[in-house]
Scaffold this motif. Structure first.
Motif, mmCIF file in Angstrom:
data_model
loop_
_atom_site.group_PDB
_atom_site.id
_atom_site.type_symbol
_atom_site.label_atom_id
_atom_site.label_comp_id
_atom_site.label_asym_id
_atom_site.label_seq_id
_atom_site.Cartn_x
_atom_site.Cartn_y
_atom_site.Cartn_z
ATOM 1 N N GLU A 17 0.826 -1.209 0.000
ATOM 2 C CA GLU A 17 0.000 0.000 0.000
ATOM 3 C C GLU A 17 0.859 1.257 0.000
ATOM 4 O O GLU A 17 0.548 2.242 -0.677
ATOM 5 C CB GLU A 17 -0.926 0.017 1.219
ATOM 6 N N PHE A 18 1.956 1.241 0.715
ATOM 7 C CA PHE A 18 2.775 2.446 0.853
ATOM 8 C C PHE A 18 4.093 2.366 0.090
ATOM 9 O O PHE A 18 4.631 3.390 -0.320
ATOM 10 C CB PHE A 18 3.040 2.710 2.339
ATOM 11 N N ILE A 19 4.618 1.177 -0.107
ATOM 12 C CA ILE A 19 5.784 1.012 -0.969
ATOM 13 C C ILE A 19 5.305 1.144 -2.416
ATOM 14 O O ILE A 19 4.263 0.585 -2.769
ATOM 15 C CB ILE A 19 6.449 -0.358 -0.711
ATOM 16 N N PRO A 20 6.024 1.872 -3.274
ATOM 17 C CA PRO A 20 5.482 2.242 -4.600
ATOM 18 C C PRO A 20 5.469 1.120 -5.635
ATOM 19 O O PRO A 20 6.094 1.208 -6.691
ATOM 20 C CB PRO A 20 6.410 3.387 -5.035
ATOM 21 N N VAL A 21 4.725 0.044 -5.319
ATOM 22 C CA VAL A 21 4.658 -1.088 -6.249
ATOM 23 C C VAL A 21 3.221 -1.503 -6.555
ATOM 24 O O VAL A 21 3.002 -2.490 -7.248
ATOM 25 C CB VAL A 21 5.445 -2.294 -5.697
ATOM 26 N N SER A 22 2.214 -0.789 -6.031
ATOM 27 C CA SER A 22 0.792 -0.986 -6.298
ATOM 28 C C SER A 22 0.192 -2.147 -5.516
ATOM 29 O O SER A 22 0.346 -3.314 -5.888
ATOM 30 C CB SER A 22 0.513 -1.176 -7.792
ATOM 31 N N SER A 23 -0.523 -1.813 -4.450
ATOM 32 C CA SER A 23 -1.196 -2.839 -3.648
ATOM 33 C C SER A 23 -2.341 -3.475 -4.427
ATOM 34 O O SER A 23 -2.552 -4.692 -4.361
ATOM 35 C CB SER A 23 -1.732 -2.220 -2.349
ATOM 36 N N THR A 24 -3.079 -2.654 -5.188
ATOM 37 C CA THR A 24 -4.205 -3.187 -5.964
ATOM 38 C C THR A 24 -3.737 -4.241 -6.942
ATOM 39 O O THR A 24 -4.322 -5.331 -7.045
ATOM 40 C CB THR A 24 -4.917 -2.056 -6.724
ATOM 41 N N ALA A 25 -2.666 -3.943 -7.663
ATOM 42 C CA ALA A 25 -2.130 -4.904 -8.630
ATOM 43 C C ALA A 25 -1.700 -6.188 -7.935
ATOM 44 O O ALA A 25 -1.991 -7.292 -8.409
ATOM 45 C CB ALA A 25 -0.946 -4.289 -9.381
ATOM 46 N N HIS A 26 -1.015 -6.060 -6.816
ATOM 47 C CA HIS A 26 -0.509 -7.254 -6.137
ATOM 48 C C HIS A 26 -1.646 -8.114 -5.587
ATOM 49 O O HIS A 26 -1.590 -9.346 -5.659
ATOM 50 C CB HIS A 26 0.472 -6.872 -5.030
ATOM 51 N N LEU A 27 -2.676 -7.482 -5.032
ATOM 52 C CA LEU A 27 -3.800 -8.265 -4.517
ATOM 53 C C LEU A 27 -4.514 -9.005 -5.654
ATOM 54 O O LEU A 27 -4.820 -10.200 -5.536
ATOM 55 C CB LEU A 27 -4.791 -7.347 -3.798
ATOM 56 N N ILE A 28 -4.766 -8.313 -6.746
ATOM 57 C CA ILE A 28 -5.437 -8.938 -7.891
ATOM 58 C C ILE A 28 -4.592 -10.081 -8.456
ATOM 59 O O ILE A 28 -5.078 -11.199 -8.667
ATOM 60 C CB ILE A 28 -5.721 -7.900 -8.989
ATOM 61 N N LEU A 29 -3.316 -9.798 -8.666
ATOM 62 C CA LEU A 29 -2.457 -10.756 -9.354
ATOM 63 C C LEU A 29 -2.038 -11.924 -8.465
ATOM 64 O O LEU A 29 -1.897 -13.055 -8.943
ATOM 65 C CB LEU A 29 -1.228 -10.032 -9.919
ATOM 66 N N VAL A 30 -1.848 -11.669 -7.173
ATOM 67 C CA VAL A 30 -1.511 -12.771 -6.267
ATOM 68 C C VAL A 30 -2.675 -13.764 -6.197
ATOM 69 O O VAL A 30 -2.478 -14.986 -6.256
ATOM 70 C CB VAL A 30 -1.159 -12.237 -4.863
ATOM 71 N N GLU A 31 -3.889 -13.244 -6.080
ATOM 72 C CA GLU A 31 -5.059 -14.132 -6.036
ATOM 73 C C GLU A 31 -5.189 -14.927 -7.333
ATOM 74 O O GLU A 31 -5.454 -16.138 -7.299
ATOM 75 C CB GLU A 31 -6.338 -13.324 -5.784
ATOM 76 N N LYS A 32 -5.012 -14.269 -8.465
ATOM 77 C CA LYS A 32 -5.115 -14.960 -9.753
ATOM 78 C C LYS A 32 -4.002 -15.986 -9.908
ATOM 79 O O LYS A 32 -4.233 -17.113 -10.359
ATOM 80 C CB LYS A 32 -5.044 -13.950 -10.902
ATOM 81 N N ALA A 33 -2.771 -15.605 -9.537
ATOM 82 C CA ALA A 33 -1.632 -16.497 -9.708
ATOM 83 C C ALA A 33 -1.748 -17.745 -8.839
ATOM 84 O O ALA A 33 -1.328 -18.844 -9.236
ATOM 85 C CB ALA A 33 -0.335 -15.752 -9.381
ATOM 86 N N LEU A 34 -2.318 -17.587 -7.631
ATOM 87 C CA LEU A 34 -2.457 -18.727 -6.720
ATOM 88 C C LEU A 34 -3.764 -19.477 -6.926
ATOM 89 O O LEU A 34 -4.018 -20.484 -6.254
ATOM 90 C CB LEU A 34 -2.369 -18.237 -5.268
ATOM 91 N N GLY A 35 -4.577 -18.983 -7.841
ATOM 92 C CA GLY A 35 -5.835 -19.665 -8.125
ATOM 93 C C GLY A 35 -6.868 -19.529 -7.033
ATOM 94 O O GLY A 35 -7.758 -20.383 -6.902
ATOM 95 N N TRP A 36 -6.783 -18.463 -6.245
ATOM 96 C CA TRP A 36 -7.746 -18.241 -5.159
ATOM 97 C C TRP A 36 -8.953 -17.500 -5.716
ATOM 98 O O TRP A 36 -8.830 -16.424 -6.296
ATOM 99 C CB TRP A 36 -7.123 -17.429 -4.030
ATOM 100 N N ASN A 37 -10.124 -18.064 -5.501
ATOM 101 C CA ASN A 37 -11.361 -17.435 -5.953
ATOM 102 C C ASN A 37 -12.360 -17.481 -4.810
ATOM 103 O O ASN A 37 -12.939 -18.524 -4.502
ATOM 104 C CB ASN A 37 -11.915 -18.172 -7.175
ATOM 105 N N PHE A 38 -12.546 -16.347 -4.150
ATOM 106 C CA PHE A 38 -13.376 -16.294 -2.952
ATOM 107 C C PHE A 38 -14.799 -15.806 -3.239
ATOM 108 O O PHE A 38 -15.612 -15.721 -2.328
ATOM 109 C CB PHE A 38 -12.736 -15.371 -1.907
ATOM 110 N N GLY A 39 -15.067 -15.481 -4.480
ATOM 111 C CA GLY A 39 -16.373 -14.927 -4.810
ATOM 112 C C GLY A 39 -16.328 -13.416 -4.767
ATOM 113 O O GLY A 39 -15.602 -12.819 -3.966
ATOM 114 N N LYS A 40 -17.098 -12.784 -5.623
ATOM 115 C CA LYS A 40 -17.038 -11.338 -5.774
ATOM 116 C C LYS A 40 -17.398 -10.602 -4.488
ATOM 117 O O LYS A 40 -16.741 -9.637 -4.098
ATOM 118 C CB LYS A 40 -17.960 -10.904 -6.911
ATOM 119 N N ASP A 41 -18.472 -11.059 -3.808
ATOM 120 C CA ASP A 41 -18.916 -10.366 -2.598
ATOM 121 C C ASP A 41 -17.876 -10.438 -1.491
ATOM 122 O O ASP A 41 -17.557 -9.441 -0.839
ATOM 123 C CB ASP A 41 -20.238 -10.969 -2.097
ATOM 124 N N PHE A 42 -17.306 -11.644 -1.280
ATOM 125 C CA PHE A 42 -16.318 -11.791 -0.224
ATOM 126 C C PHE A 42 -15.047 -11.022 -0.570
ATOM 127 O O PHE A 42 -14.455 -10.352 0.286
ATOM 128 C CB PHE A 42 -15.980 -13.262 0.010
#
Length: 274
Positions: A17-42
């Motif tokens: 979030e504070f280190i300049p590497v994009s928290s949004t990108a990392h959260l999206i891509l880490v979940e996709k890369a690890l195959g985690w799918n928790f559902g849109k609402d969760f």
């Protein structure tokens, strides 16, 4: 979501979030890369809570600065001289710097939200936006203190924050780069970036909390939400302290190269996963 998954994603949010590497990108891509799918609402509810956790860390870390700024603004208004002190002037500069992101965010809300569903776009932006870090380091003179900030500085850094609405850009990366391009010292640029983000993050957290209250079966998913919130807050607090110390002695280039490498790795993993 398991508690371990909540801890992992809380750490990712707190670190990025504070280190300049994009928290949004990392959260999206880490979940996709690890195959985690928790559902849109969760997923929505969890991301809100961990963002609130890092916002809380930011407020706690800078509470003295924030209190002095807010107090100075009100005292200056009572004296009918809103810019009479450095702290009061900084408060109004933070307000000005917040406006572009709010206006552009409202105008392009649907477009920005759609980009969150495009992991290849996010990974590509992660790479391309590294140029902001390299460019600002190259042209910046690193000579100005925070007390020299002007209205033009606030506008420039404010539009940089608006650019960070695109997932993968990084709010801290864009705003620190904007301040460096205006010749601020690295530590002063980071401090300005963090302080100016407080109103926007608080506003986003309030709106997000309102939406969170509408999440179905909220009580059933509270344990991982609570764990993610706490972990993100603790790691975020440590990250702020570390980054300020790091930038007092080092340039942003290492984060630019990391972004390039991370983006390439994420794209490769996404391609392999089909």
């Amino acid at each position: 979501m398991t508690i371990i998954q909540a801890i992992v994603l809380g750490i990712v949010q707190g670190l990025t979030e504070f280190i300049p590497v994009s928290s949004t990108a990392h959260l999206i891509l880490v979940e996709k890369a690890l195959g985690w799918n928790f559902g849109k609402d969760f997923d929505f509810a969890f991301n809100i809570l961990i963002q609130v956790g890092t916002t809380a860390a930011l407020i706690i870390y800078f509470w003295r600065d924030l209190w002095q700024i807010v107090r100075a603004v009100f005292i200056a208004l009572l004296h009918r001289a809103p810019l009479e002190t450095e702290e009061a002037r900084l408060g109004w500069l933070i307000v000005v710097a917040t406006i572009p992101a709010v206006v552009i965010g409202l105008l392009f809300k649907t477009f920005v939200e759609a980009l969150h569903e495009q992991p290849f776009v996010v990974a590509s932006v992660l790479i391309v936006a590294s140029s902001l870090l390299f460019f600002s380091e190259r042209i910046g003179k690193h000579v100005r203190a925070l007390g020299t900030a002007t209205w033009l500085d606030a506008i420039v850094v404010g539009f940089a924050q608006a650019l960070a609405l695109v997932p993968g850009v990084s709010r801290s990366g864009a705003t620190i780069s904007g301040a460096l391009a205006r010749d601020f010292e690295r530590s002063a640029a980071a401090r300005f970036s963090f302080l100016m983000s407080v109103p926007a993050l608080i506003g986003a957290s309030v709106l997000a909390a309102r939406d969170l209250s509408k999440t179905p079966n909220l009580s059933a998913i509270l344990p991982p939400l609570a764990v993610g919130f706490v972990v993100a807050g603790i790691v975020g607090f440590i990250s702020i302290h570390w980054l300020l110390r790091y930038l007092s002695r080092h340039p942003l280039n290492v984060f630019g190269w990391y972004r390039v490498l991370a983006g390439i790795v994420f794209i490769a993993v996404l391609l392999l996963r089909g």
